[in-house]
Structures are given as C-alpha cells and as structure tokens.
Design an enzyme around this catalytic site. Structure first.
Site, PDB file in Angstrom:
ATOM      1  N   GLY A 192       0.869  -1.244   0.171  1.00 28.37           N
ATOM      2  CA  GLY A 192      -0.061  -0.281   0.064  1.00 28.37           C
ATOM      3  C   GLY A 192       0.956   1.139   0.086  1.00 28.37           C
ATOM      4  CB  VAL A 211       4.279   1.963   4.174  1.00 28.17           C
ATOM      5  CG1 VAL A 211       5.617   1.601   4.733  1.00 28.17           C
ATOM      6  CG2 VAL A 211       3.728   3.097   5.103  1.00 28.17           C
ATOM      7  NE  ARG A 249       5.113   1.292  15.711  1.00 31.70           N
ATOM      8  CZ  ARG A 249       3.989   1.918  15.303  1.00 31.70           C
ATOM      9  NH1 ARG A 249       3.211   2.613  15.993  1.00 31.70           N
ATOM     10  NH2 ARG A 249       3.936   2.075  13.857  1.00 31.70           N
ATOM     11  CB  CYS A 269       4.880   8.240  10.769  1.00 25.47           C
ATOM     12  SG  CYS A 269       2.793   8.141  11.059  1.00 25.47           S
ATOM     13  CD  GLN A 275      -0.506  12.223  13.141  1.00 28.95           C
ATOM     14  OE1 GLN A 275      -0.488  12.387  14.443  1.00 28.95           O
ATOM     15  NE2 GLN A 275      -0.625  11.029  12.673  1.00 28.95           N
ATOM     16  CB  SER A 299      -0.156   9.853   3.158  1.00 29.17           C
ATOM     17  OG  SER A 299       0.717  10.283   3.718  1.00 29.17           O
ATOM     18  N   GLY A 300      -0.996   9.290   6.054  1.00 31.76           N
ATOM     19  CA  GLY A 300      -0.708   8.304   7.275  1.00 31.76           C
ATOM     20  C   GLY A 300      -1.766   7.091   7.733  1.00 31.76           C
ATOM     21  CE  LYS A 326      -0.490   3.757  17.294  1.00 36.01           C
ATOM     22  NZ  LYS A 326      -0.844   3.497  16.166  1.00 36.01           N
ATOM     23  CG  HIS A 351       2.511  13.081   9.589  1.00 36.63           C
ATOM     24  ND1 HIS A 351       1.480  12.955   8.813  1.00 36.63           N
ATOM     25  CD2 HIS A 351       2.349  12.042  10.468  1.00 36.63           C
ATOM     26  CE1 HIS A 351       0.886  11.734   8.888  1.00 36.63           C
ATOM     27  NE2 HIS A 351       1.434  11.023   9.655  1.00 36.63           N
ATOM     28  CG  ASN A 358       2.942  10.692   6.563  1.00 35.01           C
ATOM     29  OD1 ASN A 358       3.162  11.723   5.991  1.00 35.01           O
ATOM     30  ND2 ASN A 358       2.223   9.893   6.235  1.00 35.01           N
TER      31      ASN A 358
END
Ligand SMILES: NC(=O)c1ccc[n+]([C@@H]2O[C@H](COP(=O)([O-])OP(=O)(O)OC[C@H]3O[C@@H](n4cnc5c(N)ncnc54)[C@H](OP(=O)(O)O)[C@@H]3O)[C@@H](O)[C@H]2O)c1
Length: 338
Positions: free
Chosen positions: A13, A15, A100, A129, A156, A159-160, A214, A243, A316
């Site tokens: 996609g 990324v 993460r 990001c 932001q 696209s994030g 996050k 961003h 981002n």
C-alpha cells in the site's frame, strides 16, 4: 563481493510502495525480492512492474529480511506472518504497532537508539510516524540536557492512514468544491476535505487517543526514560502527504536558541529551515518526497524557564515508515548483525 540478501516485503500500500522505491534508490543489496499482499497480481510502481504474490507462510522460506508494511491487529499481516518468518531465521522489521511496546522487541530509530538493535530476537519494530519525526529533533537536544516535558500537537496527512484515505481526500475534494452537500465518508468518521479532525485512533485513558499515547509510550521506550511527561493532541488535516508537529519541550538545563540551532544543524537526518524573516519554515509540500526531518520556528518560551518551541515536518511515508525500516536493515548489515 559484498553479501546480498533475500528480501520479502509484505504489503504494497502507501508504505510498501515507497519501500520498493527506496530499496531501489538506495541500492539495497538484494539477491531475491518477493512481494506479498492479500491477493496476487502485477503492480506498477515508480515505472517498474512488480509481481505480487498472495501471502502464505511458505513464501517466507529462505528470506534474510522480511519487511512488514501490511495491516495491524490480531489477524493482520505482522501478527500472522512475523512468527513464521522468525521461525525460519529471517530478521523481521515491522512498520506497524503490534509489537512496538513488547519488552523483547527493540523499537528503533537508527539516529536515536541504534545501540538497541543488537538486543533483537528476530523482530525489530519501527515507531509510529509522528514519534519518529518528533524524536529525530528532540533526541539530539535530550543528549545535551534531559527533556522533562513535551507537549505536542500534530497536523497529520491522510497518507498516514494509507492508500484508502488518500483516495477519500481525492474523491471528496472536488465534490465539496462543487457545492455537493452529501459527502460520503468511509475511512474517517467525518469529512476530511476542507476540515480537520481532532481524533486519530480510538479514545483511551484520560481522553487521549491511541495515536496520542503512542507518542508517549514509544518515546519513553526509545529514550529509556520513564520520567519524561508527554502529552499530545493528534489531528488529521486535509494534506495528502507530510506530517507537521508543533512541539513544546522543557529541558532540565537551559539551552539557548542559537545552541539549539547548532545542535539540530549537526544532527544526522535533521534539516534546519528557520528563517522567519524571509518566511522560511518547514511545510509538508516541501518535505513530501524527501528524506529529511525539517525543523524551524525555533523559539524560547517567553513564560516558562527552559521552555522551547519547535515546528517539525517530515514525509510520514518515508522517514516516518519506509525509510526508517530500510535504514534499520542497512545499519544491521553495516554492523555485521545479519
Ligand atoms: N502510512 C503511514 O504513514 C505509516 C507510518 C508508519 C507506520 N505505518 C504502518 O505501516 C503499515 C502499512 O500502512 P499503509 O499506510 O501502507 O497501509 P495500506 O496503504 O492500507 O496498505 C496495506 C497493505 O497491506 C496488505 N495487507 C493487508 N493485510 C494483509 C495480510 N493479511 N497479508 C498480507 N498483506 C496484507 C494490503 O494488501 P492488498 O494490497 O492486497 O490489499 C496492502 O498492500 C501499517 O501497519 C501502518 O500502521 C504507516
């Protein structure tokens, strides 16, 4: 002859497509490249046609690196295919949030905490990001004087959220301009064209969203500092890519603005654009497609001792995701860790 690696990319996609371009641009030492997604097909990216195969465990055989740019969650790409990839001896580097905060998984920005890479047990995570671009600017200052407080507001880009959100902004914009009143929303809970939405993720403790938490949790983990106090307001804006963040920090010892400029001017991956008199400051339209983390509007807080304001903008999809993952892999190769 230097070693080449079998690379599997899961997800193509927003990324994943950028990862392919970056692997090419940076001449990543690839022996065999395999691209997996939900369905098999051909995809044209950056003027090249790639074969995409349907994801399956046996497709991971023989991989040295598996880069994840798929979906998150219990049935997502990483949760499904990262464990079998690790079992097969591959190094997995994941763009998503699933692992993460796992204490056994290093969370890495190569410019910030490269020393943590060696602690991996087959899986390394790339941060969110917004956290990446904030820490690229804050960590060099932290090394000079501990940062005790951060208040961030993010702006932001769509696209994030990925490919579908880019399409949603593209489809809504001409309809709003044409005066249509019935605007369909599929990706976001509200119209994003010509609007801003102060919600990214779902609402959690103290009324902060998952995205806002996050920034806090990931920063603490990478700086190895649980005492730092971070609060964020994360906002989605109708920008296609890149961003922006307004970041306020308080440092233990004072750092004068000229010294901040010096520190950030020397920080790898950071680019200063800070010439207010000539209306020069970072903006998404200039950062999009670039690798740098751009910092400007650096100023002392007039009311709080040791308070500083920064304006931070980055692509981002690139440094916030695809590039960071590839830099982690490059660092592992350079350090002989793979
Ligand atoms: N976008 C950003 O700025 C950004 C920044 C940091 C981190 N991330 C993270 O990066 C990841 C990718 O985000 P994105 O924005 O590129 O998403 P995206 O545009 O929605 O693309 C998702 C891709 O994953 C594939 N996929 C989904 N489920 C899969 C499965 N079970 N097995 C194999 N492939 C699967 C999809 O396959 P099909 O093409 O076949 O549908 C698609 O190619 C996410 O974890 C996201 O949180 C994104």
């Amino acid at each position: 002859m230097s070693k080449k690696y079998n690379v599997v990319l899961v997800g193509i996609g927003a990324v994943g497509a950028e990862m392919l371009k970056i692997l090419d641009q940076r001449n990543f030492p690839i022996d065999q490249l395999k691209i997996l997604a939900r369905s098999s097909r051909e995809e044209e990216i950056g003027g090249r046609t790639y074969e995409v195969r349907a994801a399956a465990e046996e497709e991971l055989d023989g991989a040295h690196f598996v880069f994840f740019a798929g979906t998150e969650g219990a049935k997502g790409a990483s949760a499904t295919y990262a464990p079998p990839a690790i079992k097969r001896g591959a190094v997995v580097i994941d763009n998503g949030a699933d692992f993460r905060l796992d204490p056994d998984v290093p969370l890495i920005i190569p410019e910030v905490n490269p020393e943590d890479i060696g602690k991996h047990r087959g899986l390394i995570a790339s941060p969110n990001c917004s956290t990446i671009q904030m820490l690229m600017a804050v960590a060099p200052l932290y090394r000079v004087s501990r940062v005790t407080r951060i208040i961030a507001s993010t702006y932001q880009a769509v696209s994030g959220t990925g490919r579908d959100a880019i399409c949603e902004l593209r489809e809504q914009s001409p309809k709003v301009l044409a005066g249509e009143l019935d605007i369909e929303c599929h990706v976001y809970p509200h119209q994003i064209a010509f609007n801003v939405i102060p919600q990214i993720g779902s609402f959690k403790e103290f009324g902060f969203t998952t995205e806002e938490w996050k920034m806090d949790r990931e920063t603490r983990k990478m700086l190895h500092d649980d005492s730092i106090r971070i609060s964020t307001t994360a906002v989605r804006v109708p920008v296609f890519n890149g961003h922006a963040e307004s970041v306020y920090i308080e440092t233990e010892k004072p750092i004068v603005v000229e010294r901040v400029r010096e520190i950030l001017g020397e920080a790898p991956g950071v680019v200063l654009i800070d010439d207010s008199e000539n209306a020069r400051y970072p903006m998404p339209i200039e950062a999009s497609g670039e690798d740098g983390v751009y910092v400007g509007r650096i100023r002392r807080d007039p009311y709080v001792k040791n308070g500083l304001h920064l304006w931070i903008v980055s692509d981002n999809i690139r440094k916030g995701a695809a590039l960071n993952v590839i830099q982690i892999a490059e660092r592992m190769i350079a350090d002989g860790l793979v």
